[in-house]
Enzyme design. Structure first.
Site, PDB file in Angstrom:
ATOM      1  N   ASP A 146       0.872  -1.171   0.000  1.00  0.00           N
ATOM      2  CA  ASP A 146       0.000   0.000   0.000  1.00  0.00           C
ATOM      3  C   ASP A 146       0.910   1.221   0.000  1.00  0.00           C
ATOM      4  O   ASP A 146       1.624   1.466   0.982  1.00  0.00           O
ATOM      5  CB  ASP A 146      -0.895  -0.020   1.248  1.00  0.00           C
ATOM      6  N   VAL A 147       0.901   1.989  -1.077  1.00  0.00           N
ATOM      7  CA  VAL A 147       1.850   3.111  -1.188  1.00  0.00           C
ATOM      8  C   VAL A 147       1.561   4.226  -0.184  1.00  0.00           C
ATOM      9  O   VAL A 147       2.355   5.152  -0.042  1.00  0.00           O
ATOM     10  CB  VAL A 147       1.931   3.686  -2.628  1.00  0.00           C
ATOM     11  N   VAL A 184      -7.174   6.918 -21.034  1.00  0.00           N
ATOM     12  CA  VAL A 184      -6.689   5.591 -21.423  1.00  0.00           C
ATOM     13  C   VAL A 184      -7.769   4.561 -21.117  1.00  0.00           C
ATOM     14  O   VAL A 184      -8.419   4.621 -20.064  1.00  0.00           O
ATOM     15  CB  VAL A 184      -5.400   5.247 -20.641  1.00  0.00           C
ATOM     16  N   TYR A 230      -7.802  15.729  -8.599  1.00  0.00           N
ATOM     17  CA  TYR A 230      -6.936  14.852  -9.396  1.00  0.00           C
ATOM     18  C   TYR A 230      -5.878  15.670 -10.138  1.00  0.00           C
ATOM     19  O   TYR A 230      -4.697  15.309 -10.161  1.00  0.00           O
ATOM     20  CB  TYR A 230      -7.798  14.056 -10.390  1.00  0.00           C
ATOM     21  N   ASN A 268       3.573   4.243 -10.655  1.00  0.00           N
ATOM     22  CA  ASN A 268       2.352   4.309 -11.459  1.00  0.00           C
ATOM     23  C   ASN A 268       1.054   4.223 -10.646  1.00  0.00           C
ATOM     24  O   ASN A 268       0.008   4.643 -11.122  1.00  0.00           O
ATOM     25  CB  ASN A 268       2.421   3.178 -12.500  1.00  0.00           C
TER      26      ASN A 268
END
Ligand code: NAD
Length: 249
Positions: free
Chosen positions: A52-53, A177, A144, A79
Site C-alpha cells: 500500500d503506497v 486511457v 486529481y 504508477n
C-alpha cells in the site's frame, strides 16, 4: 539481446491497466519485474508483492522484498494512482488528503525506499505516471489535477536532485486511457455510451489511448537506450495537449 536484458524493474500499481501493461512489456523486453500493488495477483512472468503506497512500513518492506527477490533495482515505475471527481468544492479534506497521499506522497515513499538500490545501478531510471490533467484544465477534476500537477513538479525536482546519482527521472502524461479505471468511471455515468463518445471526441485522434501505448512510452523513457533523457514529460494523449483540429460538423 533486448534493451532490458539483465535489468530489474519495480512497477507500482502493476496489477491493472497501465501498470500491468508496462510490467508485461518490460518483462517481454528482458527485465525481471516486480509488481507492488494492493492486489499482488499478477501473471506468472511477474513477481507480485502486496504493497500500500500510503503506508510507509508496507512500502519499505515491499521494496526490500522486491530488491531481494530480483537482486537489485534498476528501474522504478511509479504508477499507482487513484482518481477523484468534481470541482474544488466537491471533496472534503479527508478525500484531498487521501488522493494526494496515494498519487503524490506514495511516489515519494516508494522512490525514497528504492533510492539506495537505484544508486547502485549503472542504468537507473524512474518513470512517473503523470497525466494530461497536469497541463490542461479538465472539467470536474480539481483534486486529481492538483495531484498530477504535483507529480510533474516532483519529476523535475527529482531529475535535478539525482543527476549526480546517475538516476534519470521522467514522466508520461497520458490522455484518457482505456483501462479498468476508466471503465468504472463510465459505468458510473448516467449515460455510459454518451460519456465514452465525449471522451473519445475530446482526443484529436478520435479514440481512447491504449494502455499498451502508454506502456511503450514508459519503456522508452526507462530504457538504457534513452540514457540522455531526463526531466522530460512525454505526452501519450492522442494530441490532446498541443493540437487544435477544427471540430467536425
Ligand atoms: P487502474 O485502476 O486500472 O490501476 C491502478 C492500480 O493501482 C490498481 O492495480 C490498484 O490496485 C493500484 N493501487 C491503487 N491504490 C494503490 C495503493 N494505495 N497502493 C498500491 N497500489 C495501489 O488505473 P490506470 O488507469 O491503469 O491508472 C494508472 C495510473 O495512470 C494512475 O497513476 C493514473 O492517475 C494514471 N493515468 C490514468 C489515465 C486513464 O485515463 N486511465 C490517464 C492519465 C493518467
Amino acid at each position: 539481446m533486448t534493451d532490458f536484458h539483465g535489468l530489474n524493474a519495480v512497477v507500482t500499481g502493476g496489477a491493472s491497466g497501465i501498470g500491468l501493461a508496462t510490467a508485461g512489456l518490460l518483462a517481454a523486453r528482458g527485465a525481471s519485474v516486480a509488481v507492488l500493488d494492493l492486489n499482488p495477483e499478477v501473471p506468472g512472468e511477474l513477481a507480485g508483492f502486496r504493497c500500500d503506497v500510503t503506508d510507509d512500513a508496507s512500502v519499505v518492506a515491499a521494496v526490500a522484498a522486491a530488491a531481494d527477490a530480483l537482486g537489485g533495482i534498476d528501474v522504478l515505475v511509479n504508477n499507482a494512482g487513484i482518481g477523484a471527481q468534481g470541482d474544488v468544492s466537491a471533496n472534503g479534506d479527508d478525500e484531498w488528503h487521501r488522493v494526494l497521499d496515494v498519487n503524490v506522497v506514495g511516489m515519494a515513499r516508494v522512490s525514497r525506499a528504492a533510492l539506495a538500490h537505484l544508486r547502485r545501478s549503472e542504468a537507473a531510471a524512474i518513470v512517473n505516471t503523470c497525466s494530461i490533467a497536469a497541463w490542461a484544465g479538465l472539467p470536474g477534476r480539481a483534486l486529481y489535477s492538483a495531484s498530477k500537477g504535483a507529480v510533474l513538479a516532483l519529476t523535475l525536482a527529482m531529475a535535478t536532485d539525482h543527476l549526480a546519482d546517475g538516476i534519470r527521472v521522467n514522466c508520461v502524461c497520458p490522455g484518457t486511457v482505456d483501462t479498468p479505471w476508466v471503465g468504472r468511471l463510465l459505468d458510473s455515468a448516467e449515460d455510459p455510451a454518451a460519456e465514452r463518445a465525449a471522451l473519445r471526441a475530446r482526443q484529436p485522434i478520435g479514440r481512447l489511448v491504449g494502455a499498451d501505448e502508454v506502456a511503450n512510452a514508459i519503456a522508452y523513457l526507462a530504457s538504457p537506450l534513452s540514457a540522455s533523457t531526463t526531466g522530460s514529460t512525454l505526452a501519450v494523449d492522442g494530441g490532446m495537449y498541443g493540437l487544435r483540429p477544427r471540430p467536425k460538423n
